[in-house]
Design a protein around this motif. Structure first.
Motif: not given
Length: 386
Positions: A10, A22, A41
């Motif tokens: 991410y 995203s 993440r």
């Protein structure tokens, strides 16, 4: 309200999975929807960089990482797991299996790569991932067929939802536009564009060779290669690949007309650049690629496309949105580019074909398909619980 827990790379990481996650997250949670999301993440090491969507990190190789990541994902209604072999720790990314083993909420796994000839371990990892998932998403019909033909998986779990893109056009000219400025009498030089994270396998050397075969055109075209070097390539070998491309352009005598633009662009800036191109060139070397976000974005921008015959291009361009050529055939690539640049009717036909396909690729439509799939899984879970 539905809550989504993403497991993925991410931002600020710059890679295809990060960009995809995203965009999907903000489509699921924006535009008046009350849905909420957070991201676990995936990183190789924790950095000081923070992002408001990130609620936890999965550090590859951390013994307690998979259990901690699963515990966070279990706080959401749906877990959305992005899969690429090279993203997760362990042999062929096997650490993702440790996470999935402890996730108790319905799980949608998005497969960004489906290999036609996997190693025994790659096959085993992917089959176990599909077995652990509640539902699986692939982004092309080619990937779905390959999954069914090559792997032992339950086809009932598999859905095809395309990669999304920004498809809207500006409704008004830029602020700097002056309708009273006389037109520039200099003929516009056609722009050939290749973009995306740069690294070996992108085939840009073949693109430069093909471009060199267009030196007789008037006005002379330009070739722009836009995008940063992939972070993992940069860490491993620096800018060696980009430097080799610069040397190749010099050897072929086209260095004055080949430009490299390594700066980062946000989605809106990138789409403006793509829309300015006369033709998008995707000279990829891979014969495996069943998902290409760059290809989707080129179609969304309604640009004529010339691509090597990688699976996603062969599938999406079959309706006339572009021309496909054999891998490694620079002469055929030159001829395809020449056709687009010298035959306006052909280019217009490609644009028309892309315009018919683009609305199905808009991120809002893609997010709606994920939302529908999530609702179906949650309803099935509720019925079982009742």
């Amino acid at each position: 309200m539905t809550t989504y827990g993403f497991l993925s790379t991410y931002p600020p990481t710059r890679c295809g999975l990060a960009t995809f996650s995203s965009a999907l997250l903000h489509q699921l949670t924006g535009q008046g929807f009350r849905d909420r999301a957070g991201v676990v993440r995936v990183v190789d090491e924790v950095s000081a960089e923070v992002h408001p969507d990130v609620v936890a990190n999965l550090v590859n190789g951390s013994p307690s990482g998979p259990s901690a990541a699963a515990a966070v994902l279990n706080r959401f209604d749906i877990a959305l797991v992005q899969h690429e072999y090279g993203v997760y720790g362990g042999p062929d990314g096997a650490e993702v299996l440790d996470v999935l083993a402890e996730v108790t909420v319905p799980t949608i796994v998005v497969l960004h790569t489906v290999l036609s000839a996997p190693s025994a371990r790659q096959r085993q990892v992917l089959e176990r991932i599909v077995d652990s998932a509640t539902a699986v998403v692939v982004m092309s019909a080619t990937a779905a067929r390959r999954l069914d033909e090559v792997y032992r998986v339950d086809p009932a779990k598999v859905s095809v939802i395309p990669h999304g893109a920004l498809t809207g056009r500006r409704l008004s000219p830029p602020a700097s536009f002056d309708p009273f400025t006389p037109p520039d009498p200099t003929p516009k030089r056609p722009l050939i564009l290749t973009w995306g994270l740069l690294g070996p396998g992108k085939g840009v050397e073949a693109g430069i060779e093909a471009f060199a075969g267009l030196a007789d055109l008037d006005p002379a075209p330009r070739y722009l290669v836009a995008g940063q070097t992939h972070p993992k390539v940069l860490a491993r070998e620096g800018e060696a690949y980009r430097d080799s491309l610069v040397r190749r352009a010099e050897e072929l005598g086209v260095s004055a007309d080949v430009e490299f633009a390594p700066e980062y662009r946000n989605a809106e800036s990138l789409m403006d650049l793509v829309r300015a191109a006369d033709v998008v060139l995707l000279p990829y070397e891979s014969t495996e690629q069943v998902t290409s976000g760059v290809l989707i974005e080129a179609i969304a921008a309604r640009r004529p496309i010339v691509a090597t015959r990688f699976p996603h291009a062969a599938e999406l361009l079959a309706d006339g949105s572009g021309l496909v050529v054999a891998h490694g055939d620079a002469a055929a690539m030159t001829q395809a580019l020449r056709t687009v640049l010298t035959k306006p009717a052909t280019a217009a036909s490609m644009t028309a074909a892309s315009s018919r396909l683009a609305p199905t690729l808009d991120w809002s439509a893609v997010a709606a398909s994920y939302r529908t799939l999530a609702t179906t899984l949650l309803q099935a879970r509720a019925e079982i619980a009742a």
